[in-house]
Design an enzyme around this catalytic site. Structure first.
Site, PDB file in Angstrom:
ATOM      1  N   HIS A 287      -6.371  -7.198  -0.542  1.00 60.32           N
ATOM      2  CA  HIS A 287      -6.509  -5.755  -0.782  1.00 60.32           C
ATOM      3  C   HIS A 287      -5.742  -5.369  -2.047  1.00 60.32           C
ATOM      4  O   HIS A 287      -4.670  -5.920  -2.318  1.00 60.32           O
ATOM      5  CB  HIS A 287      -5.938  -4.969   0.406  1.00 60.32           C
ATOM      6  CG  HIS A 287      -6.596  -5.318   1.710  1.00 60.32           C
ATOM      7  ND1 HIS A 287      -6.040  -6.230   2.592  1.00 60.32           N
ATOM      8  CD2 HIS A 287      -7.766  -4.912   2.239  1.00 60.32           C
ATOM      9  CE1 HIS A 287      -6.851  -6.351   3.645  1.00 60.32           C
ATOM     10  NE2 HIS A 287      -7.907  -5.574   3.452  1.00 60.32           N
TER      11      HIS A 287
ATOM     12  N   ASP B 153      -2.823 -10.576  -2.579  1.00 56.38           N
ATOM     13  CA  ASP B 153      -3.381 -10.083  -1.306  1.00 56.38           C
ATOM     14  C   ASP B 153      -4.850  -9.715  -1.534  1.00 56.38           C
ATOM     15  O   ASP B 153      -5.234  -9.336  -2.634  1.00 56.38           O
ATOM     16  CB  ASP B 153      -2.585  -8.852  -0.875  1.00 56.38           C
ATOM     17  CG  ASP B 153      -2.899  -8.402   0.536  1.00 56.38           C
ATOM     18  OD1 ASP B 153      -2.140  -8.741   1.451  1.00 56.38           O
ATOM     19  OD2 ASP B 153      -3.910  -7.694   0.721  1.00 56.38           O
TER      20      ASP B 153
ATOM     21  N   HIS C 144       0.813  -1.226   0.000  1.00 60.67           N
ATOM     22  CA  HIS C 144       0.000   0.000   0.000  1.00 60.67           C
ATOM     23  C   HIS C 144       0.851   1.282   0.000  1.00 60.67           C
ATOM     24  O   HIS C 144       0.307   2.366  -0.164  1.00 60.67           O
ATOM     25  CB  HIS C 144      -0.938   0.042   1.213  1.00 60.67           C
ATOM     26  CG  HIS C 144      -1.977  -1.034   1.208  1.00 60.67           C
ATOM     27  ND1 HIS C 144      -2.830  -1.232   0.133  1.00 60.67           N
ATOM     28  CD2 HIS C 144      -2.307  -1.973   2.128  1.00 60.67           C
ATOM     29  CE1 HIS C 144      -3.627  -2.259   0.409  1.00 60.67           C
ATOM     30  NE2 HIS C 144      -3.331  -2.729   1.604  1.00 60.67           N
TER      31      HIS C 144
ATOM     32  N   ASP D 183      -4.460 -12.875   3.175  1.00 58.03           N
ATOM     33  CA  ASP D 183      -5.689 -12.430   3.853  1.00 58.03           C
ATOM     34  C   ASP D 183      -6.959 -12.681   3.034  1.00 58.03           C
ATOM     35  O   ASP D 183      -8.054 -12.319   3.467  1.00 58.03           O
ATOM     36  CB  ASP D 183      -5.586 -10.955   4.288  1.00 58.03           C
ATOM     37  CG  ASP D 183      -4.950 -10.068   3.246  1.00 58.03           C
ATOM     38  OD1 ASP D 183      -4.691 -10.543   2.115  1.00 58.03           O
ATOM     39  OD2 ASP D 183      -4.702  -8.884   3.560  1.00 58.03           O
TER      40      ASP D 183
HETATM   41 ZN   LIG Z   1      -4.169  -7.218   2.633  1.00 57.53          ZN
END
Ligand SMILES: [Zn+2]
Length: 310
Positions: free
Chosen positions: A167, A165, A128, A246
């Site tokens: 996200h 991931d 991120h 995740d």
């Molecule tokens: Zn994540």
């Protein structure tokens, strides 16, 4: 396959708040699982040094780097808040520099033919972190620092970054937005934090948003239909993996429903592409994964596939 396991004790010292999901025990859960499954001795173990300013500056602005150095708290001082969920304690900067340094070390070990592929068990995670800011538990973009290192030091022309991931890796997309040498392939739950992800650009950016509750079959379909043909066309000389676990069904950070066999499957696909085009070169770096036993089992299956074990 000769696979490296790269981690550093400093990565256990970065701690945000009690109860924060991005916690030191994540690394211990992976180590515990690898040891109890007798995989630990299959791995070559290394400890990284800090990423240098020069290595960080390839992907981050001077302002962002200086901001983290300037605000790194002394012992006893309050945490420095980067965003509402992302804080620095007095050990965070050290951990973040080692995490970024791990990818650089992995690249060098592979290019010097000391190992074939590597898993970096590091935290804080990185995907991120954008060019000019940290966010979402991330300070420096570890995978981007590693990818920029292979491009600069070894003059490679085509590299792929894979991100599974749950996200979206907004930071990686931001950093390599204008670099035709980099193909970024992602799957992620959408809509979900950080609510980013541009439309796919063939040959450059393959974004596969998955609806909440999607499971293994939908994930594998996206990889098979969207990623693999692009990877076959692009013929990457090096593969990087932002390995977040995740999207596992037990992980309560999001609603995708993968299980550990999906992580083994996708890793095997990447190992096959690497065998065909990249001289087996893969650097995988830990991103998310917050429920400890699911994280341990998922990372185990991922690493098994990197080593080439069933
Ligand atoms: Zn994540």
């Amino acid at each position: 396959m000769k696979t490296a396991y790269i981690t550093h004790p400093d990565c256990l010292k970065h701690e945000m708040t009690q109860g924060h999901p991005e916690k030191p025990a994540r690394l211990l859960a992976i180590q515990d699982q690898l040891q109890s499954q007798q995989l630990w001795d299959f791995l070559e173990h290394f400890e990284p040094v800090d990423a240098s300013q020069e290595e960080l500056l390839r992907v981050h602005t001077e302002k962002h780097i200086a901001n983290l150095f300037k605000n790194s708290p002394q012992a006893g001082q309050p945490l420095f808040h980067v965003d509402p969920d992302t804080y620095m304690n007095e050990q965070t900067l050290n951990a973040a520099l080692k995490a970024a340094g791990a990818g650089v070390m992995a690249v060098d070990l592979i290019m010097e033919k000391k190992i074939e592929n590597a898993f970096c068990a590091v935290r804080p995670p990185g995907h991120h972190a954008e060019h000019d800011q940290g966010m979402g538990f991330c300070f420096f973009n570890n995978i981007a620092v590693a990818a920029a290192h292979v491009l600069k030091k070894y003059n490679l022309e085509r590299i792929a970054i894979i991100d599974f991931d749950v996200h979206h890796g907004n930071g990686t997309e931001d950093i390599f937005e204008n670099d035709p040498r980099v193909l970024v392939c992602s799957t992620y739950e959408h809509p979900l934090y950080p609510y980013s992800g541009r439309p796919t650009i063939p040959g450059r950016l393959i974004n596969c948003p998955l609806k909440s509750r999607s499971a293994g079959p939908e994930f594998r379909m996206a990889v098979q239909k969207e990623w693999l043909p692009e990877l076959e066309k692009f013929k990457p000389q090096f593969i990087f993996i932002s390995a977040g676990f995740d999207a596992h069904w037990q992980d309560d950070m999001a609603q995708l429903q993968l299980n550990e066999s999906d992580y083994q499957w996708v890793t095997r696909k990447m190992v096959q592409i690497a065998e065909k085009y990249s001289k087996d070169r893969i650097v995988s770096m830990l991103e998310g994964g917050y429920v400890l036993d699911a994280l341990g089992r998922s990372a185990e299956q991922h690493i098994r596939a990197l080593i080439g074990l069933d």
